[in-house]
Design an enzyme around this catalytic site. Structure first.
Site, short mmCIF file in Angstrom:
data_model
loop_
_atom_site.label_atom_id
_atom_site.label_comp_id
_atom_site.label_asym_id
_atom_site.label_seq_id
_atom_site.Cartn_x
_atom_site.Cartn_y
_atom_site.Cartn_z
N ASN A 9 0.95 -1.16 0.02
CA ASN A 9 -0.15 0.07 0.13
C ASN A 9 0.98 1.23 -0.16
OD1 ASN A 9 -1.80 2.14 0.63
ND2 ASN A 9 -2.30 1.24 2.64
N TRP A 10 0.86 1.72 -1.20
CA TRP A 10 1.91 2.84 -1.30
C TRP A 10 1.54 4.05 -0.51
CZ3 TRP A 10 3.71 2.57 -7.36
CH2 TRP A 10 4.50 1.66 -7.54
N LYS A 11 0.24 4.25 -0.39
CA LYS A 11 -0.57 5.29 0.41
C LYS A 11 -0.09 6.62 -0.66
CE LYS A 11 -0.20 3.29 4.64
NZ LYS A 11 -0.05 3.36 6.13
N HIS A 99 -9.54 1.28 5.14
CA HIS A 99 -8.33 1.79 5.81
C HIS A 99 -8.21 2.68 6.95
CE1 HIS A 99 -3.94 2.73 6.36
NE2 HIS A 99 -3.84 1.61 5.88
N GLU A 101 -6.71 4.98 8.00
CA GLU A 101 -6.41 6.28 7.67
C GLU A 101 -7.54 6.91 7.17
OE1 GLU A 101 -2.83 5.59 5.71
OE2 GLU A 101 -1.94 4.77 7.41
N GLU A 173 -5.39 -4.87 10.61
CA GLU A 173 -4.42 -3.86 10.86
C GLU A 173 -4.65 -3.30 12.16
OE1 GLU A 173 -2.59 -3.11 6.82
OE2 GLU A 173 -4.08 -1.53 7.13
N GLY A 179 2.45 2.21 10.76
CA GLY A 179 3.42 3.04 10.46
C GLY A 179 4.33 3.53 11.97
N SER A 218 3.35 -2.24 10.27
CA SER A 218 4.81 -2.66 10.62
C SER A 218 5.14 -3.68 10.16
CB SER A 218 5.06 -1.92 11.98
OG SER A 218 4.69 -0.67 12.38
N GLY A 240 4.91 1.31 4.80
CA GLY A 240 6.32 2.03 4.71
C GLY A 240 7.19 0.94 3.87
P1 PGA Z 1 3.01 0.05 7.59
O1 PGA Z 1 1.37 0.25 6.89
O2 PGA Z 1 3.34 -1.02 6.99
O3 PGA Z 1 3.55 1.41 7.11
O4 PGA Z 1 2.49 -0.03 9.16
C1 PGA Z 1 0.38 -0.62 7.05
C2 PGA Z 1 -0.93 -0.10 6.02
O5 PGA Z 1 -1.49 1.10 6.55
O6 PGA Z 1 -1.61 -0.87 5.49
#
Ligand code: PGA
Length: 260
Positions: A9-11, A99, A101, A173, A179, A218, A240
């Site tokens: 997931n590049w966001k 997600h 976010e 998640e 993150g 993470s 990330g």
């Molecule tokens: P992260 O994000 O690997 O940077 O913790 C995971 C995600 O949001 O899907």
């Protein structure tokens, strides 16, 4: 056992040149890994504006593609939104939905009603949702983790019928792990995934065994193997660490080490 899915997931990261560069390095690294197609799928989820160039860049490689969001209406006056059909035209096969976010950070947040509409529209449109669920640290500390996961599954999957178990993917998640560098331990991940699997059995009966449940939060090359070794973990949703080919490939190698 379902095949692993390692999805990046590049966001809202990378410019177009960096995205192409990452995809080229990824393709090169995947060639060196030999044939893993029967054990794992690999996907990237770029920002929507990069879906078409990504589709071109991954032609002839094993890399699959997903979008980070979709709207639930088919067309109309929804400025700035993208329909499932538009996303499908790019060649994407997955759509990340719910997600954390989008639930907690962006604007006033998406609620479970909207996420459910999106899940239904995505499946109806022939794409596979990667539905993200997870508890916050406050909820975990209050002992509400199972309740939160059960509620999100029941609400987000309301009225969902699956022709095939492959048509739905869940990503566990934990919000506190995203993150932060603080991943769930393999045991915490397994407990949550087992709980999710049992809730899926109530909703989808025997199909539940074949629904992929990814862990996200993470995930790195050095913790991937231990997490992927858990019986109810069927892959990873990686933020990330998906922005560098080396670390993303390291995570895939961790998964392949579990299933040689
Ligand atoms: P992260 O994000 O690997 O940077 O913790 C995971 C995600 O949001 O899907």
């Amino acid at each position: 056992m379902p095949k692993f899915l390692i999805a990046g997931n590049w966001k809202m990261n990378l410019n177009l040149r960096q995205a192409r560069d990452l995809l080229a390095r990824l393709a090169e690294g995947l060639r060196a890994l030999g044939d893993f197609a029967d054990r794992a799928d690999v996907a990237v989820c770029p920002p929507a504006i990069y879906l078409f160039p990504t589709a071109k860049a991954i032609e002839g490689t094993p890399v699959q593609m997903g979008a980070q969001n979709a709207y639930f209406e088919a067309s109309g006056a929804f400025t700035g939104e993208l329909s499932v059909a538009m996303i499908k035209e790019t060649g994407a096969r997955y759509v990340i939905l719910g997600h954390s976010e989008r639930r907690h950070t962006i604007g006033r947040g998406e609620d479970d009603w909207m996420i459910n509409r999106k899940v239904l529209a995505t499946i109806a449109g022939g794409l596979t949702p990667i539905l993200c669920i997870g508890e916050t640290m406050a909820q975990r500390q209050a002992g509400q983790t199972w309740e939160v996961l059960s509620f999100q599954l029941a609400a987000d999957l309301s009225s969902v019928k699956l022709a095939q178990p492959e048509n739905l993917i869940i990503a566990y998640e934990p919000v506190w792990a995203i993150g932060t560098g603080q991943n769930a331990t393999p045991q915490q991940a397994q407990e949550a995934h087992a709980h999710i699997r049992s809730e899926l059995s109530r909703l989808f009966a025997s199909q539940a065994a074949e629904i992929r449940i990814l862990y996200g939060g993470s995930v790195k090359a050095d913790n991937a193997e231990a997490i992927m070794a858990q019986p109810d973990v069927n892959g990873a949703l990686v933020g990330g660490a998906s922005l560098s080919a080396d670390s993303f490939l390291g995570i895939l190698r961790g998964a392949l080490a579990v299933r040689r």
